[in-house]
Design a protein around this motif. Structure first.
Motif: not given
Length: 336
Positions: A83-94, A299-305
């Motif tokens: 996966v091309a995840d930008d080197g940040k696995k937490d960018r993928i939703l839980e 409303s402030v929401v999560d950018r990843n989601t």
């Protein structure tokens, strides 16, 4: 008498030639059928933004170069090897991370690592038709590659891409069932979103460069429209606004934001309400004078989601969050 024998010999020879030709014709037709049968048995030809690509049946090793493709694979119960995840696995939703399990990072979505992709020995690569157009040929040297919209896709584009991915990985029936489930969930959440949808809504990412707005032709913009919201950007001309990375996202300055004056805002931030970029935005006098701010409809929401995922699982999460925001607003109004 000899003349009769000659005639018979000629007739016999003619009949033999005709029979041989017929046999040859039958053999050729049989060969065609066999070839088509092998095509159905051994693989499938996928039409996509980059052309047509033959993919082996039920590919086991899939590499995904955008989060929306990872979302699609998770919804189909397919675990990508890369996966091309930008080197940040937490960018993928839980919920998606739980479904796909372990995988190898193959670099950034903007510029994936070709060597690392090759190391995964993929059966198929799913790439973005915008971001990865320049490396399509390089990817095809590694494995069959399908090019689909993600970065500049809208909600409906994504549903079509999901169908293509389902076919490519041999999960068409699973895909149809999952889309039916998706539509039922979205209808359910839509009914639970009781906030005033007629308020002109602005969905935007807050970044160092300011606000990056998502008009109707973006994923979130169209999703909100499908859920019944009125997009604030319909009320102003956006053709002359600066676009972010040649995508459909629009950079808003204070003057344009004041002209739009949204009645409701969904702000996509990396670090929630304490995001430094949001704090900087809130210091602007224009911000304080917006209807959405004055009426406490921000409303402030999560950018990843909301901004990065762009898939059916993430859209279900967005709709679910909107239903929860509605419930909280109802509670607040009852307490006043």
């Amino acid at each position: 008498m000899k003349h009769s024998y000659k005639i018979m010999a000629i007739l016999f020879l003619t009949l033999t030639v005709v029979m041989l030709s017929a046999c040859g014709s039958v053999s050729d037709k049989g060969s065609d059928k066999s070839s088509k049968g092998e095509d159905n048995k051994d693989g499938v030809t996928i039409k996509h933004d980059g052309g047509e690509t033959k993919i082996a049946k039920d590919p086991k090793r899939v590499v995904a170069l955008e989060f929306s493709f990872v979302d699609a694979l998770a919804a189909l119960d397919v675990k990508p090897v890369g996966v091309a995840d930008d080197g940040k696995k937490d960018r993928i939703l839980e919920p998606i991370r739980k479904k796909i399990g372990d995988y190898k990072s193959v670099g950034a979505r903007k510029q994936p690592n070709l060597e690392e992709i090759s190391n995964q020995k993929p059966d198929v690569i799913i790439a973005d038709s915008n971001r990865h157009k320049g490396i399509q040929k390089d990817l095809e040297k590694i494995a069959p590659t399908i090019m689909l919209p993600s970065f500049d896709s809208d909600y409906k584009d994504n549903l079509e891409a999901f169908k293509t991915i389902a076919k490519a990985v041999g999960k068409e029936d699973k895909g149809k069932d999952r889309l039916k489930e998706h539509n039922e969930l979205m209808d359910k959440y839509s009914n639970e979103i009781t906030m005033d949808k007629s308020q002109p809504v602005l969905a935007s990412v807050v970044a160092k460069s300011g606000l990056l707005a998502h008009p109707e032709n973006t994923y979130v913009g169209e999703l909100l429209k499908e859920l019944g919201f009125d997009n604030a950007l319909n009320k102003t001309k956006t053709d002359n606004l600066s676009k972010y990375l040649k995508g459909p996202y629009l950079q808003l300055n204070a003057e344009v934001l004041s002209d739009i004056n949204p009645g409701r805002m969904f702000i996509m931030a990396d670090k929630g309400e304490n995001d430094p970029n949001l704090k900087k935005q809130e210091e602007d006098p224009v911000w304080q004078d917006l209807d959405a701010v004055k009426n406490n409809r921000v409303s402030v929401v999560d950018r990843n989601t909301w901004a990065r995922a762009r898939g059916i699982i993430s859209s279900e999460e967005i709709a679910k969050q909107l239903a929860e925001i509605s419930k909280n607003e109802q509670k607040d109004s009852q307490q006043k």
